[in-house]
Design an enzyme around this catalytic site. Structure first.
Site, PDB file in Angstrom:
ATOM      1  N   PHE A 103       0.822  -1.358  -0.335  1.00 41.85           N
ATOM      2  CA  PHE A 103       0.414  -0.338   0.226  1.00 41.85           C
ATOM      3  C   PHE A 103       0.826   0.889   0.084  1.00 41.85           C
ATOM      4  CE2 PHE A 103      -4.140   1.304   0.222  1.00 41.85           C
ATOM      5  CZ  PHE A 103      -4.812  -0.058   0.072  1.00 41.85           C
ATOM      6  N   GLN A 150      -7.356  15.225   2.903  1.00 41.81           N
ATOM      7  CA  GLN A 150      -7.009  14.238   1.841  1.00 41.81           C
ATOM      8  C   GLN A 150      -7.685  14.679   0.449  1.00 41.81           C
ATOM      9  OE1 GLN A 150      -6.492   9.456   1.853  1.00 41.81           O
ATOM     10  NE2 GLN A 150      -4.720  10.629   2.807  1.00 41.81           N
ATOM     11  N   HIS A 195      -8.235  11.643  -2.663  1.00 42.26           N
ATOM     12  CA  HIS A 195      -7.522  10.252  -2.378  1.00 42.26           C
ATOM     13  C   HIS A 195      -7.531  10.757  -4.150  1.00 42.26           C
ATOM     14  CE1 HIS A 195      -7.396   5.917  -4.314  1.00 42.26           C
ATOM     15  NE2 HIS A 195      -7.447   5.943  -2.622  1.00 42.26           N
ATOM     16  N   LEU A 199     -14.857   6.394  -5.527  1.00 43.31           N
ATOM     17  CA  LEU A 199     -13.343   5.535  -4.967  1.00 43.31           C
ATOM     18  C   LEU A 199     -12.864   4.438  -5.723  1.00 43.31           C
ATOM     19  CD1 LEU A 199     -10.964   5.963  -2.979  1.00 43.31           C
ATOM     20  CD2 LEU A 199     -12.129   4.378  -1.300  1.00 43.31           C
ATOM     21  N   GLU A 237      -6.435   2.284  -3.796  1.00 44.74           N
ATOM     22  CA  GLU A 237      -4.891   2.270  -4.099  1.00 44.74           C
ATOM     23  C   GLU A 237      -4.365   0.415  -3.913  1.00 44.74           C
ATOM     24  OE1 GLU A 237      -3.093   5.820  -1.001  1.00 44.74           O
ATOM     25  OE2 GLU A 237      -1.360   3.761  -1.121  1.00 44.74           O
ATOM     26  N   ARG A 290      -0.770   9.708  -0.911  1.00 48.71           N
ATOM     27  CA  ARG A 290      -1.774   9.801  -1.376  1.00 48.71           C
ATOM     28  C   ARG A 290      -2.139  11.448  -1.562  1.00 48.71           C
ATOM     29  NH1 ARG A 290      -6.659   6.783   1.515  1.00 48.71           N
ATOM     30  NH2 ARG A 290      -6.089   4.144   0.797  1.00 48.71           N
ATOM     31  N   HIS A 346     -11.712  12.885   0.147  1.00 45.75           N
ATOM     32  CA  HIS A 346     -11.422  11.394   0.847  1.00 45.75           C
ATOM     33  C   HIS A 346     -11.518  11.643   2.632  1.00 45.75           C
ATOM     34  CE1 HIS A 346     -11.251   7.168   0.843  1.00 45.75           C
ATOM     35  NE2 HIS A 346     -10.221   7.525   1.082  1.00 45.75           N
ATOM     36  N   ARG A 389      -2.339  11.032   5.231  1.00 48.72           N
ATOM     37  CA  ARG A 389      -2.881  10.271   6.300  1.00 48.72           C
ATOM     38  C   ARG A 389      -2.386   8.635   5.046  1.00 48.72           C
ATOM     39  NH1 ARG A 389      -6.944   5.901   5.346  1.00 48.72           N
ATOM     40  NH2 ARG A 389      -8.521   7.337   4.283  1.00 48.72           N
ATOM     41  N   LEU A 429      -8.560   3.150   8.604  1.00 47.00           N
ATOM     42  CA  LEU A 429      -9.429   1.481   9.496  1.00 47.00           C
ATOM     43  C   LEU A 429      -8.235   1.219  10.654  1.00 47.00           C
ATOM     44  CD1 LEU A 429      -9.963  -0.214   5.727  1.00 47.00           C
ATOM     45  CD2 LEU A 429     -11.719   0.408   7.484  1.00 47.00           C
TER      46      LEU A 429
END
Lengths: 265, 586
Positions: free
Chosen positions: B116, B240, B242, B252, B255, B286, B353, B394, B400
């Protein structure tokens, strides 16, 4: 589920030819006139729902939810419906569109016949509260009754429980459920017998019954062997057609039935 | 007026609220108030994964995760909080697995992990497989699993109850919460929930923007309610964007598409991230990818008839691999844009986002009244909170993680506090403000519509407060917001009924959005540097000398900030433990 990520992550080319049309989706977006017939019900004044007609100009990329919003925001703010994520993952906006249960946010207008009025009504079989809003409580009550949580025995491992990719795949389809009630409220058995657990509850039972980590299968099979359980299904496949997540609902119900039968012998 | 008494009231039933409820519900009498049904919460839209240094597929450790989080946030992260999060990540993932979450598995049957953006091995040497996932519906699985466990533990939910005010009271000279004022959607009744502790877990406010991955219901209710009660908001300028929202729609695309090998291309077919982030390329954080995409478009290398998007290319991946790892997002591309990702690149552009800022808390999830004092009995967790683990940007998957780690902490802390605290006395007529607001709006017969004001707000925020910002664009937005707030005083609504009056509630939510948009913009004007998600073209460099601090915004009738009366800006030091700020390169 592929197990070897390396196989597919070879370094891609630094430069490639881009197709002329640049990946579709581009080009002029056509606009068109749509007529909507929406079932309205104001609990404070109506005894029965009635249809009202709205004409709106929409675009080829619009969904039924966009039209509902346009009507609410530009014509009549009292039109009431639930929605949240607007891309088919939260399950708020299941409605009947031209007689079929769909998510309003996943139904593109270009896929409907816009020469005729588009009919939008609340889903059936649950108490109507207002316009397109129904009382979801009976639906969630059935869900809760099938014990929709992992039941295990024995001591907890310190790390994760192991599960093979194949065992994980066994119940993958039924993990996709978003509890929108499109299936349950498309079921003729449920329309006539509100006590029937309905497809969504069975789908969520299936998700645990076929999870190799779970030890509560017998408890759930007992619940679903009840007279309001899986045997009421008449395999009309309405639920499978209605599912916006593409879950093979009827097959899941059949597999739960087979599990009950196999257990009996 | 119905008054309910509980030890703990949790506001919001997304990931953070339900994770808190699972802890609190087993320790104290707990009510969860949510304006949606719990499974409708936007946690369910999260896709790619949840990072934890399990080291199931390659060497990893939580210290590397901490470093990546700090660097990803452009050093505005409170490092003590990042360390807590990265350390507790491992148990947070294992907790979810034990609750039943169906993670993807390795050949050995362990939780599988994938790459990621911004997550690296050994302080930036290369991308690392750290994200635990369930296809591209990890958030869905987390939301379902947490709800399932709330059902298991008999958590008491009040579904479709909006919380429109926080009740604050004075106990021995200390301000603390006495409960909340709620509005029941089904009946239109206002009810009071008196409680010893209150936990806010109300999520984000992406609906201040037009192009956003956020749900229609993400209107920052808890954030605005906290602010209106005189408590500060932290780092609100950092939002942010995205990189990969479906072009024109904002939906969305995870990523994880790039984590699984997808790449971005411009109109010339060039994999342009090789120029902007030579080491980790498309897996840069991001903010960097979003800015690079916007720059490609600005320099004329965008695609489509208006040259206003770039392309996400998955065509070199095996269709079977796409189906196994990215089934939902490829379906979004088919459904909403009519594009077949097996064979065609997908049009994408940055989409609003995630709010890095929010209600300031410490690492125990206690809400701060100022830089040093907590509000006893008040907690916040998840996107509505600012711990700050995300700093100015972030990293993917860390939200999450945030909701699980700090949701759990908030639930435990709120219940423990309630064990020793006295049930607070309610002040006189605590519902008065809400009653007045609701009654005024229910009879509002002005000429302005909610839809038009909200659209104009979202348009100006997209045009002026997005990826690229300048003093000029921000002041334009501020002027627009002031005019919109004036128009908001003259709104009319159609629905005069009490039952399911969503017309009325959209008007209330619009009030929250206007207030928050103003705070975001004022804080953005004040921060004359570029850092993480906040990029000022007139101040393109990071300026640690003047801005290595958090921004704290207060509602204050006696003050003024950037020409806006009634606001006060202060600063709060960043907690630095192990990592001295360095230049951020990938």
């Amino acid at each position: 589920m592929t197990a070897n990520p390396e196989a597919t992550t070879a370094e891609p080319a630094s430069k490639v030819a881009i197709p002329e049309h640049l990946g579709g989706g581009a080009g002029d977006i056509p606009s068109f006139e749509c007529t909507f017939q929406i079932a309205r019900f104001l609990p404070e004044q109506d005894s029965e729902p009635h249809f009202e007609e709205y004409k709106v100009t929409m675009y080829g990329t619009d969904r039924v939810l966009d039209a509902l919003h346009k009507i609410k925001w530009e014509i009549d703010g009292s039109l009431s419906f639930r929605r949240s994520c607007a891309h088919g993952v939260c399950g708020s906006d299941a409605v009947r569109i031209n007689g079929r249960n769909r998510l309003a946010c996943k139904t593109l207008l270009k896929d409907l016949d816009t020469d005729k009025p588009i009919v939008v009504e609340a889903i059936k079989g649950l108490p109507l509260e207002k316009d397109l809003i129904v009382d979801m409580e009976p639906f969630f009550q059935s869900y809760r009754e099938i014990m929709p949580f992992l039941i295990t025995s024995g001591p907890e491992p310190t790390r994760e429980r192991l599960q093979s990719a194949e065992d994980r795949e066994r119940f993958d389809d039924t993990t996709k459920c978003i509890l929108c009630a499109a299936c349950t409220s498309s079921c003729p058995v449920f329309w006539t017998d509100g006590q029937y657990f309905g497809p969504a509850a069975i789908v969520n039972a299936h998700r645990f019954i076929f999870d190799s980590r779970d030890d509560g299968g017998d408890l759930r099979l007992d619940v679903l062997n009840d007279k309001e359980g899986v045997w009421r299904c008449r395999t009309t496949f309405n639920c499978t057609e209605a599912c916006p997540r593409g879950i093979q609902v009827t097959q899941a119900i059949t597999e739960v039935r087979q599990a009950i039968l196999q257990r009996a012998f | 007026m119905q008054v309910h008494d509980y030890d703990v009231v949790i506001v919001g039933a997304g990931g953070a609220g339900m994770r808190a409820a699972i802890e609190s519900g087993q320790r104290a009498r707990t009510a969860v108030l949510t304006k949606l049904y719990p499974t409708r919460s936007h946690t369910g839209a999260a896709q790619g994964g949840m990072c934890a240094a399990l080291a199931n597929v390659e060497e990893d450790n939580w210290e590397w995760h901490t470093f990546d989080t700090v660097k990803g946030g452009d050093y505005l992260v409170d490092q003590d909080a990042a360390e807590v999060m990265a350390k507790e990540a491992i148990d947070a993932v294992l907790d979810l697995e034990k609750m039943g979450l169906p993670f993807n598995r390795t050949p050995e049957g362990k939780i599988d992990q994938r790459r990621f953006g911004g997550h690296t091995r050994d302080h930036g040497k290369a991308a690392v497989r750290r994200a635990c996932y369930a296809a591209d519906r990890t958030g869905h699985m987390i939301l379902q699993t947490l709800y399932q466990n709330c059902v298991k533990h008999g958590v008491e939910f009040f579904n479709e109850y909006y919380v429109l005010d926080l009740i604050m009271t004075d106990v021995d000279g200390v301000r603390r919460p006495a409960g909340v004022v709620s509005y029941e959607l089904a009946t239109g009744e206002i009810q009071i929930f008196r409680a010893k502790s209150v936990v806010f877990a109300t999520g984000g406010f992406g609906k201040i923007f037009k192009t956003t991955s956020n749900a229609h219901t993400l209107t920052g209710d808890g954030v605005a309610v906290t602010y209106r009660n005189g408590l500060p908001l932290e780092d609100m300028e950092f939002f942010q964007f995205h990189p990969t929202g479906l072009a024109g729609l904002g939906i969305l695309l995870s990523e994880a598409a790039r984590g699984e090998g997808g790449v971005l291309r411009n109109s010339e077919g060039e994999r342009f991230m090789e120029r902007y982030a030579p080491t980790i390329k498309d897996l840069a954080p991001r903010d960097i990818v979003a800015r690079s995409m916007a720059n490609e478009v600005r320099e004329g290398r965008g695609c489509g008839p208006n040259k206003d998007y770039v392309l996400l290319d998955l065509t070199h991946l095996e269709p079977a691999h796409i189906d196994a790892k990215l089934p939902d997002i490829t379906e979004f591309a088919r459904t909403y844009l009519g594009v077949e990702p097996y064979t065609e690149p997908v049009p994408v552009f940055p989409t609003a986002h995630y709010a890095m800022g929010g209600i300031p808390t410490n690492i125990k999830a206690e809400v701060l009244a100022n830089n040093t004092d907590v509000v006893p009995g008040l907690y916040a967790a998840g996107e509505c909170a600012c711990v700050s683990v995300h700093g100015s940007n972030r990293l993917g998957t860390n939200s999450l993680l945030d909701i699980n780690v700090f949701g759990k902490r908030a639930g435990i802390a709120a219940a423990e506090y309630a064990k020793t605290a006295q049930m607070p006395e309610l002040p006189e007529a605590p519902e008065a403000r809400v009653v007045e607001m609701i009654e005024t709006m229910r009879s509002a017969a002005g000429t302005e519509t909610i839809g038009a004001i909200r659209k104009d707000l979202q348009d100006t925020m997209d045009a002026n407060v997005q990826v690229f910002r300048t003093d000029e664009t921000l002041r334009k937005a501020l002027d627009d917001i002031a005019a919109l707030r004036e128009r908001y005083r003259n709104i009319g609504i159609h629905d005069r009924g009490k039952r399911y009056n969503l017309d009325l509630l959209e008007a209330v939510e619009l009030g929250f959005l206007l207030e928050i948009a103003e705070v975001v913009t004022v804080a953005a004007i004040h921060r004359k540097e570029s850092r993480g998600g906040h990029f000022r073209e007139d101040f393109p460099n990071r300026d640690d000398e003047h801005f290595m601090h958090h921004t704290m915004t207060y509602l204050d009738p006696t003050s003024e900030a950037e020409g806006i009366a009634g606001m006060r800006l202060e600063t709060k030091p960043v907690v630095i433990t192990r990592y001295q700020p360095m230049e951020r390169k990938y």
